[in-house]
Each structure stands twice: as C-alpha cells, then as structure tokens.
Design an enzyme around this catalytic site. Structure first.
Site, PDB file in Angstrom:
ATOM      1  CG  PHE A  37     -16.093 -18.866 -22.069  1.00 24.58           C
ATOM      2  CD1 PHE A  37     -15.086 -19.131 -22.970  1.00 24.58           C
ATOM      3  CD2 PHE A  37     -16.276 -19.741 -21.013  1.00 24.58           C
ATOM      4  CE1 PHE A  37     -14.272 -20.244 -22.818  1.00 24.58           C
ATOM      5  CE2 PHE A  37     -15.468 -20.846 -20.852  1.00 24.58           C
ATOM      6  CZ  PHE A  37     -14.462 -21.095 -21.758  1.00 24.58           C
ATOM      7  CG  LEU A  38     -22.203 -13.990 -24.670  1.00 25.18           C
ATOM      8  CD1 LEU A  38     -22.104 -13.682 -23.180  1.00 25.18           C
ATOM      9  CD2 LEU A  38     -22.037 -12.691 -25.470  1.00 25.18           C
ATOM     10  CB  THR A  60      -6.984 -24.374  -9.224  1.00 29.43           C
ATOM     11  OG1 THR A  60      -6.608 -24.288 -10.594  1.00 29.43           O
ATOM     12  CG2 THR A  60      -7.929 -23.229  -8.888  1.00 29.43           C
ATOM     13  NE  ARG A 118     -11.990 -34.090 -13.851  1.00 31.97           N
ATOM     14  CZ  ARG A 118     -10.856 -33.404 -13.732  1.00 31.97           C
ATOM     15  NH1 ARG A 118     -10.348 -33.190 -12.545  1.00 31.97           N
ATOM     16  NH2 ARG A 118     -10.249 -32.931 -14.810  1.00 31.97           N
ATOM     17  CG  LEU A 156      -4.029 -26.947 -19.145  1.00 33.60           C
ATOM     18  CD1 LEU A 156      -5.091 -27.982 -19.438  1.00 33.60           C
ATOM     19  CD2 LEU A 156      -2.663 -27.604 -19.196  1.00 33.60           C
ATOM     20  CB  ALA A 209     -27.348 -19.622 -24.408  1.00 33.13           C
ATOM     21  CB  CYS A 221     -11.703 -26.243 -13.997  1.00 38.27           C
ATOM     22  SG  CYS A 221     -10.195 -27.185 -14.227  1.00 38.27           S
ATOM     23  CE  LYS A 229     -11.112 -28.144  -9.034  1.00 42.35           C
ATOM     24  NZ  LYS A 229      -9.896 -27.474  -8.635  1.00 42.35           N
TER      25      LYS A 229
HETATM   26  C1  UDX Z   1     -11.590 -24.158 -17.829  1.00 39.20           C
HETATM   27  C2  UDX Z   1     -10.914 -22.813 -18.176  1.00 39.20           C
HETATM   28  O1  UDX Z   1     -11.319 -22.392 -19.477  1.00 39.20           O
HETATM   29  C3  UDX Z   1      -9.423 -22.957 -18.116  1.00 39.20           C
HETATM   30  O2  UDX Z   1      -8.804 -21.722 -18.375  1.00 39.20           O
HETATM   31  C4  UDX Z   1      -9.045 -23.454 -16.743  1.00 39.20           C
HETATM   32  O3  UDX Z   1      -7.674 -23.654 -16.667  1.00 39.20           O
HETATM   33  C5  UDX Z   1      -9.765 -24.746 -16.414  1.00 39.20           C
HETATM   34  O4  UDX Z   1     -11.166 -24.579 -16.553  1.00 39.20           O
HETATM   35  P1  UDX Z   1     -12.038 -26.452 -19.134  1.00 39.20           P
HETATM   36  O5  UDX Z   1     -12.685 -26.941 -17.863  1.00 39.20           O
HETATM   37  O6  UDX Z   1     -11.093 -27.351 -19.839  1.00 39.20           O
HETATM   38  O7  UDX Z   1     -11.233 -25.105 -18.834  1.00 39.20           O
HETATM   39  O8  UDX Z   1     -13.233 -26.126 -20.121  1.00 39.20           O
HETATM   40  P2  UDX Z   1     -13.826 -24.854 -20.874  1.00 39.20           P
HETATM   41  O9  UDX Z   1     -13.482 -24.953 -22.296  1.00 39.20           O
HETATM   42  O10 UDX Z   1     -13.503 -23.609 -20.171  1.00 39.20           O
HETATM   43  O11 UDX Z   1     -15.378 -25.154 -20.743  1.00 39.20           O
HETATM   44  C6  UDX Z   1     -16.009 -25.214 -19.457  1.00 39.20           C
HETATM   45  C7  UDX Z   1     -17.464 -25.564 -19.578  1.00 39.20           C
HETATM   46  O12 UDX Z   1     -18.221 -24.436 -19.987  1.00 39.20           O
HETATM   47  C8  UDX Z   1     -17.825 -26.672 -20.551  1.00 39.20           C
HETATM   48  O13 UDX Z   1     -18.774 -27.528 -19.928  1.00 39.20           O
HETATM   49  C9  UDX Z   1     -18.420 -25.942 -21.732  1.00 39.20           C
HETATM   50  O14 UDX Z   1     -19.340 -26.741 -22.421  1.00 39.20           O
HETATM   51  C10 UDX Z   1     -19.095 -24.780 -21.047  1.00 39.20           C
HETATM   52  N1  UDX Z   1     -19.257 -23.577 -21.885  1.00 39.20           N
HETATM   53  C11 UDX Z   1     -18.163 -22.917 -22.354  1.00 39.20           C
HETATM   54  C12 UDX Z   1     -20.522 -23.082 -22.159  1.00 39.20           C
HETATM   55  O15 UDX Z   1     -21.534 -23.652 -21.724  1.00 39.20           O
HETATM   56  N2  UDX Z   1     -20.658 -21.949 -22.900  1.00 39.20           N
HETATM   57  C13 UDX Z   1     -19.587 -21.277 -23.371  1.00 39.20           C
HETATM   58  O16 UDX Z   1     -19.792 -20.247 -24.025  1.00 39.20           O
HETATM   59  C14 UDX Z   1     -18.293 -21.777 -23.105  1.00 39.20           C
END
Ligand code: UDX
Length: 440
Positions: free
Chosen positions: A256-257, A124, A337, A156, A259, A267, A270
């Site tokens: 991703f909704l 990225t 991280r 991913l 709370a 990822c 940053k």
């Molecule tokens: C993310 C992206 O999803 C992925 O497509 C990209 O390539 C890299 O970054 P990742 O960091 O592995 O992937 O984790 P992800 O499952 O996306 O979760 C990110 C963070 O959001 C976590 O700390 C998780 O606990 C939090 N989260 C996720 C929430 O607080 N609420 C949600 O509804 C979903």
C-alpha cells in the site's frame, strides 16, 4: 456443531461469504431483495467479476449446501446464525453512510425471529450501530433476549475475496459479555481458527472501529506516498525509487505504498468520509481531520492526471483522442464504484477530449454509468488514432503489453502511466514519450 447459516445481501461481500461458508461445510441460505440476483446465483452464476468464486458457487449449489431466497420468513425459519452483509454506501450529498439497507434487514428479519439465534453484522458501519441494532432486535424480535447481536467485520479485498475469506489474516469478534455469541462464532469459524488464524475478541464498538480504522490507515498510507509523489514532481525526484527505499524499513513496509492515481472503490473513499462524519457526531472531529487531507491528496492525483494528459497533447483536449486503458477501480475486478480511471475519463470528456475506454472486465458497468464515453473491444482498438494513451488500471494485460502492439495504430506515441506499473525503458526504447505520476 452443525449450524445453519443465512447471509443477507449477496453483493461482493455477501455472495463470497455465503459461498465460502458453504465450502467450509455449512448449510447456507443466501438472502437478497433482488429476485434477479437470487435467480442468477441459484443458477450457479456470479453476477460480478471475482476470480475463483463461480466454480465454488457451482460446486456448493450442486452439493445442495447453498441455496438462495428472497424470503425473510424462510431465512428466519432456516438459520440459527444470520450474517448481515448488505452495503453501506455514502449518502448522496453527504459524508455519512447510508444505513437504509442494514436497517431494512433488521426491520424485515426481526418479526420472524421466534427462537434463539445470533445475528452477526459484517457490514462496515458507523461506530454505535451495533448497540442500536441490538436494542432494536430486543424490542422487535418475538424471541427477545434470545436473539443476540455480534459484530464480525470483514476485511476482504475484491479480486482476492475467496482467498481472504478462507484464509483471513485475523478474525474479529465483537460480542457482549456473558452471551453465547463468542462460543457460536468460535464454532462457526472453527476450521479457520484450527489452522492458526488469530482471533481478537472485543466489545461491539471496538469491533466496528477495527474495520474503519484499518481502512483509514490504508487510505492514509496510499495518500502519504502520493503526497511524496507531488513533492517528487516539483523536485525532479522519483517516487518509485523513494517508495522502494522506504519499503525496506520493516516499520514502514512496502505494501500500500504504490504511488499513482490513488484509491477508489466501494470501500476506502466512502469509509474515510463516513468515519469523519461519525467522529463529528461524537464531538471528536479534530481527531480525524487529517482524513480530510488524505481525501484531498487522493482527489488531487486525479486532477494531476488530467493536467498531465492535457500538457502532453499540447495544452487542450479539443480535437484530441484519448485512449484509456482500464475502467475498474483496480485490476481483477469489474467494480467501477468511485473509479479513479472513469473520473479522469469523464473530466477529459467534459473538457472536450474524445475518450475511448477499454477494460478486460468492467465494460458493461462502465457503459451503464458513463454512456457519454466511447468504448473499444481491445487495447489496440482503444489506442487506434490516439493522441495519448492513459494507463489507469494496472491489469496484467496492460502491464505485459508490448509497446509494438500499439505503436503502429496510435497517432502519437505518448503514454501516461497512472499506476507506475509499466517499464519506462521499454516504452521509451520503442519511441514513446513516457510520463508517470511522481517521476521525472
Ligand atoms: C479495501 C481493503 O483493502 C479491504 O481490507 C476492505 O475490506 C475493503 O476495502 P478493496 O476496496 O477491495 O479493499 O481494494 P484495495 O485492494 O484495498 O485497493 C483500494 C484502492 O487503493 C484501489 O483503487 C487501488 O488501486 C489503490 N491502491 C492500493 C493504491 O493506489 N496504492 C496502493 O499501494 C494500494
């Protein structure tokens, strides 16, 4: 078409990509500057926690399709498609991404590129990087114009890395007009394309932007619902019900909704910062100023968690024992991280509390980064003598936990569910004070 592939960088992204490409039948050479990592992988062991990856690594190492090396010369001689999968962490003290690792791959590889090949960036990166690297390759590789650069961002998720790599929801190929790169990428990913994976072919900057804008959108969605949680807290409303009701609107959707304590990891945090920094350089910082708010909402959740815990133990952490369940930034990962859980833990520690952490996978990483915290070998041990239990990473082990398992060992039956993943009725029925973010 039998391509020989190399993968530079054998972290979460690169190791998974190398293993999955070998699984698709290619001869793959993984390259890393870290000799210890190379030796571990060559021995069939994955140096981090990723469900399902190790058996596939072993299978492909044993089959002779997958090897690892520290030698760029060997990699250049071997491969005709070179994937760049090294990290682009946040620069210390700045929002911008640190491009050292990406640039050093090009510096190391280019002088050895004496024949036609395609270099495919997956890391990225700030938009504009691919064009800059293409110019560097043209100038520094003996094969000159025979070396093509393409960008193929990776989406991913940790914890689902194998699944996401072998069954991605889309493939994005950033290429230059008139080159061979699109054909080569279509050949390499043919097994995925044949089963119907959509392919979007774009120019280089669009491909770079797809990745950062996807992560910016996901971060925004999480912070949106967490902002609603802030309002719910003062309006005595329930963000979990609110989110459920919103989710049935297919334009919004429920993913991703959730709370809670918000996002962390290597990822999302940053990437939104690097995106803002890059927009500033390009003179369009206003376009992304909302991401500052997204970041701030996310940070405020951590502060709110600390406040809620302090309130529950009577206003001060002094002489209080705090049990923390979960250290990884999310379940099914050992990645710490920018872990919200460890951020909260160290703030409480600095405020005078005695914090004991347990995580099913991330203990070694957590110990290394936060030697000041205490660590336990199980949830029960962490909870022993606790004045409050904080549920901060929603591992299945914690979600399924019977309150009775720890009711007898704690000093006070108080729990804060930082992920809105426990059943409040179950804990309250067992005599616990249950509190959560965004809920009455
Ligand atoms: C993310 C992206 O999803 C992925 O497509 C990209 O390539 C890299 O970054 P990742 O960091 O592995 O992937 O984790 P992800 O499952 O996306 O979760 C990110 C963070 O959001 C976590 O700390 C998780 O606990 C939090 N989260 C996720 C929430 O607080 N609420 C949600 O509804 C979903």
């Amino acid at each position: 078409m039998s391509h020989r592939l190399t993968v530079f960088g054998t972290g979460y992204l690169g190791a998974t990509h190398a293993v999955c490409m070998a699984e698709l039948g290619y001869d793959v050479l993984g390259v890393d500057v870290d000799a210890a990592k190379v030796a571990t992988l060559a021995g069939g062991e994955v140096p981090f926690y990723e469900p399902g990856l190790e058996p596939l690594l072993r299978k492909n190492v044993d089959a002779g399709r997958l090897r690892f090396t520290t030698s760029y010369a060997e990699a250049a001689a071997f491969g005709d498609v070179h994937f760049v999968c090294v990290g682009t962490p946040q620069k210390a003290g700045e929002y911008a991404a640190d491009m050292t690792f990406v640039d050093s791959v090009v510096t190391g590889l280019a002088p050895h590129l004496t024949r036609e090949c395609v270099v495919v960036g997956k890391s990225t990166v700030p938009v504009g990087t691919a064009a800059r690297l293409a110019a560097r390759l043209a100038a520094e590789a003996p094969a000159g114009a025979g070396v093509e650069l393409a960008w193929n961002p990776e989406f991913l998720r940790e914890g689902f890395a194998v699944e996401d790599t072998l069954r991605p929801d889309r493939l994005v190929f950033g290429v230059r007009d008139g080159g061979r790169a699109e054909r080569v990428l279509r050949e390499v990913f043919a097994p995925l394309i044949e089963v119907g994976t959509p392919v979007v072919v774009t120019d280089l900057p669009t491909a770079e932007l797809v990745k950062v804008s996807a992560n910016a959108f996901l971060a925004t969605k999480i912070s949106f619902i967490n902002a609603m949680a802030e309002v719910c807290e003062v309006a005595h409303a329930d963000v979990k019900k609110l989110s459920e009701a919103l989710s049935y609107d297919t334009r919004i959707g429920g993913r991703f909704l959730h709370a809670g304590l918000g996002f962390g990891g290597g990822c999302l945090p940053k990437d939104i910062r690097a995106f803002m920094a890059r927009a500033g350089e390009l003179g369009v910082d206003q376009a992304l100023s909302f991401l500052r708010e997204v970041d701030a909402i996310n940070q405020r959740r951590r502060a709110r968690m600390v406040d809620l815990a302090r309130e529950l133990v009577g206003g001060s952490f002094h002489e209080m024992r705090i049990a923390v369940l979960g250290a990884a930034f999310k379940p099914n990962s050992d990645d710490i991280r920018d872990s919200p859980s460890l951020d909260v833990s160290s703030t409480i520690h600095r405020s005078g509390g005695t914090v004991t952490v347990y995580d099913p996978a991330a203990m070694d990483n957590a110990r290394r980064l936060h030697p000041e915290l205490r660590y336990a070998d199980s949830a029960v041990e962490a909870a022993t003598g606790a004045d409050v239990v904080l549920h901060l990473t929603e591992w299945r082990e914690f979600r399924d936990m019977d309150p009775a398992a720890i009711s007898g060992v704690v000093r006070e039956r108080r729990i804060v569910d930082g992920r809105n993943a426990l059943d409040p009725a179950r804990w309250r029925d067992a005599g616990w004070t249950y509190r959560a973010l965004g809920r009455p």
